[in-house]
Design a protein around this motif. Structure first.
Motif, PDB file in Angstrom:
ATOM      1  N   VAL A 105      -1.112   5.386 -10.281  1.00  0.00           N
ATOM      2  CA  VAL A 105      -2.362   6.120 -10.481  1.00  0.00           C
ATOM      3  C   VAL A 105      -2.036   7.540 -10.925  1.00  0.00           C
ATOM      4  CG1 VAL A 105      -3.879   4.808  -8.964  1.00  0.00           C
ATOM      5  CG2 VAL A 105      -2.400   6.575  -7.985  1.00  0.00           C
ATOM      6  N   THR A 106      -2.867   8.074 -11.803  1.00  0.00           N
ATOM      7  CA  THR A 106      -2.657   9.405 -12.340  1.00  0.00           C
ATOM      8  C   THR A 106      -3.998  10.085 -12.581  1.00  0.00           C
ATOM      9  OG1 THR A 106      -1.575  10.647 -14.134  1.00  0.00           O
ATOM     10  CG2 THR A 106      -2.651   8.579 -14.729  1.00  0.00           C
ATOM     11  N   ASP A 107      -3.971  11.399 -12.639  1.00  0.00           N
ATOM     12  CA  ASP A 107      -5.166  12.180 -12.958  1.00  0.00           C
ATOM     13  C   ASP A 107      -5.541  11.890 -14.414  1.00  0.00           C
ATOM     14  OD1 ASP A 107      -7.112  14.033 -13.536  1.00  0.00           O
ATOM     15  OD2 ASP A 107      -6.014  15.752 -12.731  1.00  0.00           O
ATOM     16  N   ILE A 108      -6.578  11.098 -14.608  1.00  0.00           N
ATOM     17  CA  ILE A 108      -6.899  10.632 -15.954  1.00  0.00           C
ATOM     18  C   ILE A 108      -7.431  11.763 -16.834  1.00  0.00           C
ATOM     19  CG2 ILE A 108      -9.287   9.932 -15.495  1.00  0.00           C
ATOM     20  CD1 ILE A 108      -8.709   7.435 -17.201  1.00  0.00           C
ATOM     21  N   GLN A 109      -8.121  12.723 -16.234  1.00  0.00           N
ATOM     22  CA  GLN A 109      -8.630  13.841 -17.019  1.00  0.00           C
ATOM     23  C   GLN A 109      -7.487  14.740 -17.488  1.00  0.00           C
ATOM     24  OE1 GLN A 109     -11.357  15.113 -13.930  1.00  0.00           O
ATOM     25  NE2 GLN A 109     -13.125  14.431 -15.122  1.00  0.00           N
ATOM     26  N   ASP A 110      -6.514  14.959 -16.613  1.00  0.00           N
ATOM     27  CA  ASP A 110      -5.337  15.732 -17.015  1.00  0.00           C
ATOM     28  C   ASP A 110      -4.566  14.967 -18.085  1.00  0.00           C
ATOM     29  OD1 ASP A 110      -3.412  18.003 -16.545  1.00  0.00           O
ATOM     30  OD2 ASP A 110      -2.105  16.319 -16.050  1.00  0.00           O
ATOM     31  N   GLY A 111      -4.519  13.632 -17.965  1.00  0.00           N
ATOM     32  CA  GLY A 111      -3.847  12.821 -18.974  1.00  0.00           C
ATOM     33  C   GLY A 111      -4.519  12.927 -20.334  1.00  0.00           C
ATOM     34  N   THR A 150     -12.788   9.900  -7.595  1.00  0.00           N
ATOM     35  CA  THR A 150     -12.260  10.302  -6.302  1.00  0.00           C
ATOM     36  C   THR A 150     -13.380  10.886  -5.432  1.00  0.00           C
ATOM     37  OG1 THR A 150     -11.685  12.533  -7.064  1.00  0.00           O
ATOM     38  CG2 THR A 150     -10.046  10.792  -7.391  1.00  0.00           C
ATOM     39  N   ALA A 151     -13.014  11.261  -4.202  1.00  0.00           N
ATOM     40  CA  ALA A 151     -13.992  11.825  -3.267  1.00  0.00           C
ATOM     41  C   ALA A 151     -13.494  13.158  -2.730  1.00  0.00           C
ATOM     42  CB  ALA A 151     -14.245  10.845  -2.127  1.00  0.00           C
ATOM     43  N   GLY A 152     -12.904  13.969  -3.600  1.00  0.00           N
ATOM     44  CA  GLY A 152     -12.414  15.273  -3.184  1.00  0.00           C
ATOM     45  C   GLY A 152     -10.979  15.238  -2.717  1.00  0.00           C
ATOM     46  N   ALA A 153     -10.538  16.375  -2.201  1.00  0.00           N
ATOM     47  CA  ALA A 153      -9.157  16.481  -1.737  1.00  0.00           C
ATOM     48  C   ALA A 153      -8.962  15.657  -0.469  1.00  0.00           C
ATOM     49  CB  ALA A 153      -8.803  17.942  -1.486  1.00  0.00           C
ATOM     50  N   GLY A 154      -7.735  15.216  -0.256  1.00  0.00           N
ATOM     51  CA  GLY A 154      -7.433  14.447   0.938  1.00  0.00           C
ATOM     52  C   GLY A 154      -6.346  13.430   0.699  1.00  0.00           C
ATOM     53  N   GLU A 155      -6.131  12.598   1.711  1.00  0.00           N
ATOM     54  CA  GLU A 155      -5.092  11.574   1.641  1.00  0.00           C
ATOM     55  C   GLU A 155      -5.718  10.253   1.196  1.00  0.00           C
ATOM     56  OE1 GLU A 155      -2.780   9.466   5.050  1.00  0.00           O
ATOM     57  OE2 GLU A 155      -1.570  11.219   4.458  1.00  0.00           O
ATOM     58  N   TYR A 156      -5.164   9.692   0.135  1.00  0.00           N
ATOM     59  CA  TYR A 156      -5.642   8.436  -0.430  1.00  0.00           C
ATOM     60  C   TYR A 156      -4.553   7.378  -0.281  1.00  0.00           C
ATOM     61  CZ  TYR A 156      -9.481  10.974  -2.729  1.00  0.00           C
ATOM     62  OH  TYR A 156     -10.601  11.720  -2.985  1.00  0.00           O
ATOM     63  N   ALA A 157      -4.948   6.153  -0.609  1.00  0.00           N
ATOM     64  CA  ALA A 157      -3.984   5.060  -0.623  1.00  0.00           C
ATOM     65  C   ALA A 157      -4.294   4.144  -1.797  1.00  0.00           C
ATOM     66  CB  ALA A 157      -4.010   4.274   0.687  1.00  0.00           C
ATOM     67  N   LEU A 158      -3.264   3.642  -2.413  1.00  0.00           N
ATOM     68  CA  LEU A 158      -3.382   2.624  -3.460  1.00  0.00           C
ATOM     69  C   LEU A 158      -2.908   1.311  -2.865  1.00  0.00           C
ATOM     70  CD1 LEU A 158      -3.846   1.778  -6.449  1.00  0.00           C
ATOM     71  CD2 LEU A 158      -1.433   2.333  -6.847  1.00  0.00           C
ATOM     72  N   ALA A 159      -3.808   0.334  -2.787  1.00  0.00           N
ATOM     73  CA  ALA A 159      -3.481  -0.975  -2.220  1.00  0.00           C
ATOM     74  C   ALA A 159      -3.603  -2.023  -3.311  1.00  0.00           C
ATOM     75  CB  ALA A 159      -4.409  -1.299  -1.052  1.00  0.00           C
ATOM     76  N   GLU A 163       0.839  -1.186   0.000  1.00  0.00           N
ATOM     77  CA  GLU A 163       0.000   0.000   0.000  1.00  0.00           C
ATOM     78  C   GLU A 163       0.876   1.237   0.000  1.00  0.00           C
ATOM     79  OE1 GLU A 163      -3.488  -0.004   2.613  1.00  0.00           O
ATOM     80  OE2 GLU A 163      -2.838   1.956   3.357  1.00  0.00           O
ATOM     81  N   VAL A 164       0.477   2.239  -0.764  1.00  0.00           N
ATOM     82  CA  VAL A 164       1.204   3.498  -0.817  1.00  0.00           C
ATOM     83  C   VAL A 164       0.198   4.634  -0.694  1.00  0.00           C
ATOM     84  CG1 VAL A 164       1.122   3.544  -3.358  1.00  0.00           C
ATOM     85  CG2 VAL A 164       2.832   4.916  -2.160  1.00  0.00           C
ATOM     86  N   THR A 165       0.521   5.623   0.140  1.00  0.00           N
ATOM     87  CA  THR A 165      -0.386   6.745   0.364  1.00  0.00           C
ATOM     88  C   THR A 165       0.052   7.950  -0.471  1.00  0.00           C
ATOM     89  OG1 THR A 165       0.900   7.495   2.277  1.00  0.00           O
ATOM     90  CG2 THR A 165      -0.919   5.974   2.688  1.00  0.00           C
ATOM     91  N   PHE A 166      -0.900   8.793  -0.811  1.00  0.00           N
ATOM     92  CA  PHE A 166      -0.630  10.005  -1.568  1.00  0.00           C
ATOM     93  C   PHE A 166      -1.757  11.002  -1.305  1.00  0.00           C
ATOM     94  CE2 PHE A 166      -3.048   7.082  -4.117  1.00  0.00           C
ATOM     95  CZ  PHE A 166      -3.984   7.846  -4.794  1.00  0.00           C
ATOM     96  N   THR A 167      -1.495  12.257  -1.618  1.00  0.00           N
ATOM     97  CA  THR A 167      -2.457  13.324  -1.362  1.00  0.00           C
ATOM     98  C   THR A 167      -2.934  13.918  -2.675  1.00  0.00           C
ATOM     99  OG1 THR A 167      -1.378  13.854   0.740  1.00  0.00           O
ATOM    100  CG2 THR A 167      -2.842  15.528  -0.193  1.00  0.00           C
ATOM    101  N   LEU A 168      -4.247  14.147  -2.755  1.00  0.00           N
ATOM    102  CA  LEU A 168      -4.835  14.766  -3.936  1.00  0.00           C
ATOM    103  C   LEU A 168      -5.406  16.126  -3.580  1.00  0.00           C
ATOM    104  CD1 LEU A 168      -6.820  11.855  -5.686  1.00  0.00           C
ATOM    105  CD2 LEU A 168      -4.584  12.779  -6.297  1.00  0.00           C
ATOM    106  N   ASP A 169      -5.254  17.074  -4.487  1.00  0.00           N
ATOM    107  CA  ASP A 169      -5.851  18.397  -4.324  1.00  0.00           C
ATOM    108  C   ASP A 169      -7.229  18.419  -4.979  1.00  0.00           C
ATOM    109  OD1 ASP A 169      -3.515  19.316  -3.082  1.00  0.00           O
ATOM    110  OD2 ASP A 169      -2.605  19.801  -5.018  1.00  0.00           O
ATOM    111  N   GLU A 170      -7.953  19.490  -4.723  1.00  0.00           N
ATOM    112  CA  GLU A 170      -9.240  19.670  -5.389  1.00  0.00           C
ATOM    113  C   GLU A 170      -9.025  19.756  -6.906  1.00  0.00           C
ATOM    114  OE1 GLU A 170     -12.226  19.627  -4.340  1.00  0.00           O
ATOM    115  OE2 GLU A 170     -11.999  19.729  -2.152  1.00  0.00           O
ATOM    116  N   GLY A 171      -9.971  19.247  -7.650  1.00  0.00           N
ATOM    117  CA  GLY A 171      -9.883  19.305  -9.105  1.00  0.00           C
ATOM    118  C   GLY A 171      -9.527  17.986  -9.754  1.00  0.00           C
ATOM    119  N   VAL A 172      -9.041  17.031  -8.959  1.00  0.00           N
ATOM    120  CA  VAL A 172      -8.753  15.696  -9.498  1.00  0.00           C
ATOM    121  C   VAL A 172     -10.007  14.858  -9.301  1.00  0.00           C
ATOM    122  CG1 VAL A 172      -7.261  13.675  -9.407  1.00  0.00           C
ATOM    123  CG2 VAL A 172      -6.317  15.945  -8.903  1.00  0.00           C
TER     124      VAL A 172
END
Length: 206
Positions: free
Chosen positions: A145-151, A125-134, A63-72
């Motif tokens: 994982v990547t922002d698919i819309q930005d991609g 996603t469910a808004g900004a916050g700390e996520y994890a990929l397991a 598992e790896v954690t990461f943070t997403l900002d609003e807009g993703v």
């Protein structure tokens, strides 16, 4: 019958104006446009074929954690090798709930010198916050994982840039260089005719 000796030209090409360097300039502009177009197309294709920038990357199981900002709004899951099972991963939301990755909205695969990546899933996603990929993958698998819309926007921008480069730059070079060649040829021809007239010789005389 005796053969007539060959007559020397009455006008030395070096006398004519504008100088022949303008031919070199016009040809150079056209050539430069073609080279810039090819180079720009190659750069855009390399960008299109490169793996996306991952918000997080995990190799094997864990598992790896990461943070997403609003807009993703959506995350795309990439798997390596390209046939790795994307359903072995889940997205852990900031509130601790797990969300499975669904079928991706489009197909996308890229190859590097050492790895092959393919878009294997998509999750909201469910808004900004700390996520994890397991993930529960093998030792030789990797997930990102990547922002698919930005991609999508980046892919379309690179695609448009590739077409603009391969078509726009050579066309611009042609639109600039061709008139230089035409005007130079026309003015040199007029200058030659004038010199011949001044020297009492018709340009059509044998």
């Amino acid at each position: 019958m005796s053969a007539h000796p060959l007559r020397r030209p009455l006008v030395d090409p070096r006398e004519l104006r504008p100088r022949r360097v303008w031919y070199v300039l016009g040809t150079g502009v056209i050539t430069l446009g073609i080279l810039v177009g090819i180079a720009g197309f190659a750069v855009m294709m390399v960008r299109m074929l490169a793996p996306p920038e991952f918000e997080a990357e995990l190799r094997g199981s864990g598992e790896v954690t990461f943070t997403l900002d609003e807009g993703v709004g959506r995350l795309g899951l990439y798997a390596s090798p390209w046939d790795a099972d994307g359903y072995s991963c889940v997205l852990v939301l900031p509130d601790g709930q797990e969300r499975e990755f669904g079928f991706p909205p489009y197909s996308h695969s890229v190859d590097t010198l050492s790895e092959s990546w393919a878009l294997a899933g998509d999750a909201e996603t469910a808004g900004a916050g700390e996520y994890a990929l397991a993930c529960d993958g093998g030792a030789d698998t990797a997930f990102g994982v990547t922002d698919i819309q930005d991609g999508e926007r980046t892919f379309l921008a690179n695609l448009m840039g590739a077409f603009a480069s391969i078509l726009g730059a050579p066309l611009t070079g042609l639109l600039v260089g061709a008139p230089i060649l035409i005007v130079t040829a026309a003015r040199r021809n007029r200058h030659r005719r004038r010199l011949l007239g001044e020297r009492g010789r018709s340009p059509y005389q044998g």
